[in-house]
Design a protein around this motif. Structure first.
Motif, PDB file in Angstrom:
ATOM      1  N   LYS A 135       0.810  -1.279   0.160  1.00 35.62           N
ATOM      2  CA  LYS A 135      -0.012   0.089  -0.061  1.00 35.62           C
ATOM      3  C   LYS A 135       0.837   1.330  -0.052  1.00 35.62           C
ATOM      4  N   ASP A 139       1.016   4.224  -2.769  1.00 35.79           N
ATOM      5  CA  ASP A 139       0.591   5.389  -2.485  1.00 35.79           C
ATOM      6  C   ASP A 139       1.686   6.374  -2.784  1.00 35.79           C
ATOM      7  N   SER A 162      -3.951  -2.785  -3.571  1.00 35.33           N
ATOM      8  CA  SER A 162      -3.677  -1.321  -3.232  1.00 35.33           C
ATOM      9  C   SER A 162      -2.525  -0.994  -3.907  1.00 35.33           C
ATOM     10  N   GLY A 166      -2.459   2.530  -7.129  1.00 31.43           N
ATOM     11  CA  GLY A 166      -1.587   4.030  -7.254  1.00 31.43           C
ATOM     12  C   GLY A 166      -0.603   3.592  -8.486  1.00 31.43           C
TER      13      GLY A 166
END
Length: 301
Positions: A135, A139, A162, A166
Motif C-alpha cells: 500500500k 501511495d 492497493s 496507485g
C-alpha cells in the motif's frame, strides 16, 4: 585501486569467495572517491558479508545514485533501508531481492522517500512484502513500471489491489509463487494497468478463467458496453506480450485461447514462446495465430 570522482557505475559482484572477506573494507575505501556515482552493484553470490555500516557510508558519500543493486545480502537490515532512503531520493532502480533481513516498516520508509522509483525488485523479501508495504508503494511510487514480488508468501489480493490502485503505469509484474493471490489480483491489474506487457503467475494455483477473461478484454475502450469484445486490430507491440501461467491448473483452453486472440504477441510456438504453460496438461490445444500445429505443452523436468 585508483579511481577518479567521475566514475558513474561501479560493479562489485563476488564470483569467488576470495573477495568476500575484504569487501566491506574495499567499498568503504572507495566510497569517498566515487562521489558522482550513478549506478552501484553490490550483489552477492557466496556468503553475504555486506553490512549496514557500509551501506550507510556509501549513502553519506554518493548522493547522485540512481541505480542500486544490493541483492542477496541477507545480513542487511532496516538501517540499510533507512540510509538509502535518506541518501538517495533520486533512485529510479532498486534491487534488494533475497535480502531477508528487511521488514515492511523499512520498505514503507523507502517508498516514502524514493518516489522516483521505476524498477523495484523485491523477490525473496518474504518478511518485508506485506499489505502495508505494498500500500505504501502504491501511495508513493506512482512512476513505477516494473515490480518483482516473486516468492513473497505474504502477498495477497488486498496488497496487490492497493499497489495497482496507485501504480497504474506498471508494465511488468512478477507474482511467481505468490500462492495467496486469486483472480481478484489479476482483475485489478487488468482494470488499472492498461500498459501491462508482462505478467508472471507461475505457480499461482488459485487463478481461474475469470482472470484470463479479464486480461483478454482489458483493452476495450468503451467499458459501458454490455457485451465486451476483444480488440483484434492492435499490433503486436501493444498489449500483453509475455504471460507465464505455468501450474495454474484451473484455467481452461477456451479462456487462454481468448487471450491469444486478443493479444497476437502471445506465442505458443517453439520458435518464440511468450505464453508459458508448463504443467497445464489441459492446455495442449491452445495455439497462437502463427502456429501451424496445436501447441504441445512441455513437461517440466
Amino acid at each position: 585501486m585508483n579511481f577518479g570522482p567521475h566514475v558513474y557505475h561501479f560493479q562489485f559482484y563476488n564470483k569467488n569467495n576470495r573477495c568476500t572477506n575484504n569487501m566491506n573494507k574495499l567499498v568503504l575505501s572507495l566510497a569517498p572517491k566515487l562521489t558522482k556515482l550513478r549506478g552501484l552493484t553490490l550483489r552477492q553470490k557466496f556468503e553475504p558479508l555486506l553490512d549496514d555500516d557500509t551501506v550507510e557510508t556509501i549513502a553519506n558519500n554518493c548522493h547522485d545514485l540512481e541505480d542500486l543493486d544490493l541483492s542477496r545480502n541477507s545480513k542487511l537490515g532496516d538501517p540499510s533501508l533507512s540510509a538509502l532512503a535518506r541518501g538517495w531520493p533520486n533512485l529510479t532502480k532498486l534491487n534488494i531481492s533475497d535480502c531477508s533481513g528487511f521488514s515492511d516498516e523499512g520498505l514503507e520508509f523507502v517508498s516514502s522517500r524514493c518516489r522516483k522509483l521505476k524498477i523495484l525488485n523485491l523477490s525473496g523479501c518474504g518478511k518485508a512484502v506485506t499489505h502495508k508495504a505494498l500500500k505504501a508503494i502504491g501511495d508513493n511510487c506512482r512512476q513505477l513500471e516494473l515490480i518483482n514480488l516473486g516468492k513473497c508468501p505474504r502477498v495477497d489480493d488486498a496488497g496487490v489491489m492497493s499497489l495497482v490502485h496507485g501504480c497504474s503505469d506498471l508494465h511488468v509484474v512478477d507474482l511467481d509463487h505468490c500462492f495467496e493471490i486469486t483472480d481478484e489480483s489479476v482483475i485489478a491489474l487488468a482494470n488499472n494497468c492498461l500498459h501491462l506487457r508482462s505478467l508472471n503467475l507461475y505457480g499461482c494455483e488459485n487463478i481461474t478463467d475469470r482472470a484470463m477473461y479479464a486480461l483478454a478484454y482489458s483493452r476495450v475502450k468503451n467499458k459501458d458496453e454490455v457485451l465486451w469484445e476483444p480488440v483484434k486490430t492492435r499490433g503486436e507491440e501493444e498489449g500483453l506480450m509475455n504471460l507465464n501461467i505455468s501450474f495454474c491448473k484451473a484455467v481452461t483452453p477456451h479462456a487462454v485461447q481468448a487471450l491469444c486472440r486478443s493479444f497476437p504477441a502471445l506465442h505458443t510456438c517453439s520458435s518464440r514462446p511468450s505464453l508459458i504453460m508448463h504443467g497445464c496438461k489441459k492446455l495442449t490445444s491452445v495455439h497462437c495465430a502463427c502456429a501451424s500445429q496445436p501447441h504441445r505443452a512441455v513437461r517440466p523436468a
